[in-house]
Scaffold this motif. Structure first.
Motif, PDB file in Angstrom:
ATOM      1  N   ALA A   1      43.613  11.623   6.179  1.00 32.81           N
ATOM      2  CA  ALA A   1      43.522  10.577   7.187  1.00 32.81           C
ATOM      3  C   ALA A   1      43.021  11.166   8.504  1.00 32.81           C
ATOM      4  CB  ALA A   1      44.878   9.914   7.381  1.00 32.81           C
ATOM      5  N   GLY A   2      42.032  10.508   9.084  1.00 34.51           N
ATOM      6  CA  GLY A   2      41.452  10.946  10.346  1.00 34.51           C
ATOM      7  C   GLY A   2      40.395  12.023  10.224  1.00 34.51           C
ATOM      8  N   ASN A   3      40.230  12.592   9.042  1.00 40.77           N
ATOM      9  CA  ASN A   3      39.243  13.654   8.845  1.00 40.77           C
ATOM     10  C   ASN A   3      37.956  13.071   8.286  1.00 40.77           C
ATOM     11  OD1 ASN A   3      37.999  15.677   6.570  1.00 40.77           O
ATOM     12  ND2 ASN A   3      38.620  16.748   8.439  1.00 40.77           N
ATOM     13  N   LEU A   4      36.824  13.612   8.716  1.00 46.27           N
ATOM     14  CA  LEU A   4      35.531  13.174   8.216  1.00 46.27           C
ATOM     15  C   LEU A   4      34.601  14.371   8.125  1.00 46.27           C
ATOM     16  CD1 LEU A   4      33.735  10.803   7.358  1.00 46.27           C
ATOM     17  CD2 LEU A   4      32.987  10.639   9.732  1.00 46.27           C
ATOM     18  N   GLN A   5      33.920  14.485   7.001  1.00 44.62           N
ATOM     19  CA  GLN A   5      32.955  15.549   6.786  1.00 44.62           C
ATOM     20  C   GLN A   5      31.607  14.936   6.406  1.00 44.62           C
ATOM     21  OE1 GLN A   5      33.837  18.882   7.233  1.00 44.62           O
ATOM     22  NE2 GLN A   5      35.805  17.992   7.910  1.00 44.62           N
ATOM     23  N   ILE A   6      30.556  15.584   6.833  1.00 42.11           N
ATOM     24  CA  ILE A   6      29.211  15.085   6.569  1.00 42.11           C
ATOM     25  C   ILE A   6      28.731  15.596   5.211  1.00 42.11           C
ATOM     26  CG2 ILE A   6      26.819  15.230   7.346  1.00 42.11           C
ATOM     27  CD1 ILE A   6      27.919  15.337  10.197  1.00 42.11           C
ATOM     28  N   GLY A   7      28.128  14.711   4.456  1.00 43.52           N
ATOM     29  CA  GLY A   7      27.585  15.080   3.161  1.00 43.52           C
ATOM     30  C   GLY A   7      26.111  15.435   3.245  1.00 43.52           C
ATOM     31  N   ASP A   8      25.392  15.168   2.173  1.00 42.94           N
ATOM     32  CA  ASP A   8      23.989  15.567   2.077  1.00 42.94           C
ATOM     33  C   ASP A   8      23.010  14.536   2.651  1.00 42.94           C
ATOM     34  OD1 ASP A   8      24.824  16.857  -1.143  1.00 42.94           O
ATOM     35  OD2 ASP A   8      24.623  17.966   0.738  1.00 42.94           O
ATOM     36  N   VAL A   9      23.391  13.265   2.649  1.00 45.33           N
ATOM     37  CA  VAL A   9      22.503  12.199   3.116  1.00 45.33           C
ATOM     38  C   VAL A   9      23.238  11.290   4.096  1.00 45.33           C
ATOM     39  CG1 VAL A   9      20.926  12.232   1.154  1.00 45.33           C
ATOM     40  CG2 VAL A   9      23.011  10.869   1.020  1.00 45.33           C
ATOM     41  N   PRO A  10      23.665  11.790   5.257  1.00 49.61           N
ATOM     42  CA  PRO A  10      24.513  11.003   6.159  1.00 49.61           C
ATOM     43  C   PRO A  10      23.767  10.066   7.112  1.00 49.61           C
ATOM     44  CG  PRO A  10      24.179  13.187   7.046  1.00 49.61           C
ATOM     45  CD  PRO A  10      23.475  13.159   5.716  1.00 49.61           C
ATOM     46  N   ASP A  11      22.437  10.252   7.246  1.00 49.33           N
ATOM     47  CA  ASP A  11      21.704   9.489   8.263  1.00 49.33           C
ATOM     48  C   ASP A  11      21.800   7.993   8.010  1.00 49.33           C
ATOM     49  OD1 ASP A  11      18.991  11.911   8.655  1.00 49.33           O
ATOM     50  OD2 ASP A  11      21.069  11.893   9.356  1.00 49.33           O
ATOM     51  N   GLY A  12      22.186   7.263   9.073  1.00 47.40           N
ATOM     52  CA  GLY A  12      22.283   5.812   8.979  1.00 47.40           C
ATOM     53  C   GLY A  12      23.649   5.332   8.529  1.00 47.40           C
ATOM     54  N   TYR A  13      24.554   6.266   8.274  1.00 47.47           N
ATOM     55  CA  TYR A  13      25.890   5.903   7.796  1.00 47.47           C
ATOM     56  C   TYR A  13      26.965   6.499   8.692  1.00 47.47           C
ATOM     57  CZ  TYR A  13      23.344   5.135   3.390  1.00 47.47           C
ATOM     58  OH  TYR A  13      22.445   4.721   2.429  1.00 47.47           O
ATOM     59  N   LYS A  14      28.014   5.700   8.899  1.00 49.25           N
ATOM     60  CA  LYS A  14      29.232   6.214   9.488  1.00 49.25           C
ATOM     61  C   LYS A  14      30.354   5.989   8.489  1.00 49.25           C
ATOM     62  CE  LYS A  14      28.018   5.477  14.330  1.00 49.25           C
ATOM     63  NZ  LYS A  14      28.383   4.801  15.617  1.00 49.25           N
ATOM     64  N   ALA A  15      31.410   6.763   8.640  1.00 51.39           N
ATOM     65  CA  ALA A  15      32.554   6.567   7.767  1.00 51.39           C
ATOM     66  C   ALA A  15      33.819   6.777   8.571  1.00 51.39           C
ATOM     67  CB  ALA A  15      32.505   7.529   6.586  1.00 51.39           C
ATOM     68  N   THR A  16      34.897   6.189   8.076  1.00 43.81           N
ATOM     69  CA  THR A  16      36.171   6.374   8.736  1.00 43.81           C
ATOM     70  C   THR A  16      37.286   6.353   7.696  1.00 43.81           C
ATOM     71  OG1 THR A  16      37.664   5.514  10.433  1.00 43.81           O
ATOM     72  CG2 THR A  16      36.312   3.911   9.294  1.00 43.81           C
ATOM     73  N   ARG A  17      38.202   7.298   7.813  1.00 38.64           N
ATOM     74  CA  ARG A  17      39.356   7.402   6.907  1.00 38.64           C
ATOM     75  C   ARG A  17      40.570   7.027   7.750  1.00 38.64           C
ATOM     76  NH1 ARG A  17      40.719  11.273   2.710  1.00 38.64           N
ATOM     77  NH2 ARG A  17      42.585  10.447   1.681  1.00 38.64           N
ATOM     78  N   THR A  18      41.036   5.795   7.573  1.00 39.21           N
ATOM     79  CA  THR A  18      42.097   5.283   8.447  1.00 39.21           C
ATOM     80  C   THR A  18      43.494   5.683   7.961  1.00 39.21           C
ATOM     81  OG1 THR A  18      42.029   3.214   7.216  1.00 39.21           O
ATOM     82  CG2 THR A  18      40.736   3.330   9.247  1.00 39.21           C
ATOM     83  N   THR A  19      43.641   5.796   6.666  1.00 36.05           N
ATOM     84  CA  THR A  19      44.918   6.183   6.067  1.00 36.05           C
ATOM     85  C   THR A  19      44.642   7.096   4.877  1.00 36.05           C
ATOM     86  OG1 THR A  19      44.953   4.348   4.499  1.00 36.05           O
ATOM     87  CG2 THR A  19      45.933   3.936   6.668  1.00 36.05           C
ATOM     88  N   GLN A  20      45.677   7.584   4.260  1.00 35.07           N
ATOM     89  CA  GLN A  20      45.487   8.383   3.046  1.00 35.07           C
ATOM     90  C   GLN A  20      44.763   7.568   1.974  1.00 35.07           C
ATOM     91  OE1 GLN A  20      46.022  11.461   2.822  1.00 35.07           O
ATOM     92  NE2 GLN A  20      46.607  12.103   0.781  1.00 35.07           N
TER      93      GLN A  20
END
Lengths: 114, 111
Positions: free
Chosen positions: A52-71
């Motif tokens: 939760a709260g952690n975010l890592q960039i993958g191989d094709v991240p352009d144009g995308y956001k992500a969010t991990r709000t909980t487990q």
């Protein structure tokens, strides 16, 4: 068995539209992933998270956001969708990293950007 | 740059035959190689996996043969059944948290 649920299963939007894809896993796995699947490319990693709260960039991240709000919950955001983002999106989870453990996938979200 | 390559986009075999799906990779640091099976309308599911310290892994009708020197591996499906018709993905990982996926082989088993 691990359960990963994605929503929506199908989404159509227009260029410039705002899209949120949702993913929930019910086995308290540490790792969650967003992939896109396109013919001829297999699966390509967009973003992933190891808690939760952690975010890592993958191989094709352009144009995308992500969010991990909980487990349990991991969201993929497309704020200005483009036709090149038309794809089949999969969320996955794993107890350990993908290099050691099994990935459990959802059933996919088909996104069409007109 | 495709680091994991599956040589066939599709493969058709008769029921009862052994289906052989091939995979090769470029990065000698890869040490974990899972095969995932995907049916239409579903997400991929882990079928069988091997680590580079082994040259063979067997699970029922499914066997992986691994050649570290040649940097290739193959999935053998013995006594193929129509229910084995699916897309099979070879993947590889070298110690980080990511898998590198091949583009998949669509297997069709003809009855």
């Amino acid at each position: 068995e691990a359960a990963v649920t994605q929503s929506p299963r199908n989404k159509v939007t227009v260029t410039g539209g705002n899209v949120t894809l949702s993913c929930r896993q019910t086995n308290s796995h540490n790792y969650m992933y967003w992939y896109r699947q396109d013919t001829g490319h297999g699966l390509r990693l967009i973003h992933y998270s190891y808690g939760a709260g952690n975010l890592q960039i993958g191989d094709v991240p352009d144009g995308y956001k992500a969010t991990r709000t909980t487990q349990e919950d991991f969201f993929l955001l497309l704020e200005l969708a483009s036709p090149s983002q038309t794809s089949l999106y999969f969320c996955a989870s794993s107890e350990r990293g993908a290099n050691t453990g099994q990935l459990y996938f959802g059933e996919g979200s088909k996104l069409t950007v007109l | 740059q495709q680091q994991v390559r599956q040589s066939s986009q599709s493969l058709t075999v008769w029921e009862g035959e052994t289906a052989i799906l091939n995979c090769s990779y470029e990065n000698s640091a890869f040490d974990y190689f899972p095969w995932y099976q995907q049916f239409p309308g579903e997400g991929p599911a882990l079928l069988i996996a091997i680590r580079s310290v082994s040259d063979k892994k067997e699970d029922g009708r499914f066997t992986i043969f691994f050649n570290k020197r040649e940097k290739n591996l193959s999935l053998h499906i013995k006594d193929s059944q129509p229910g084995d018709s699916a897309t099979y993905f070879c993947a590889a990982s070298g110690g980080n948290y990511q898998l590198i996926w091949g583009s998949g082989t669509k297997l069709i088993i003809k009855p």
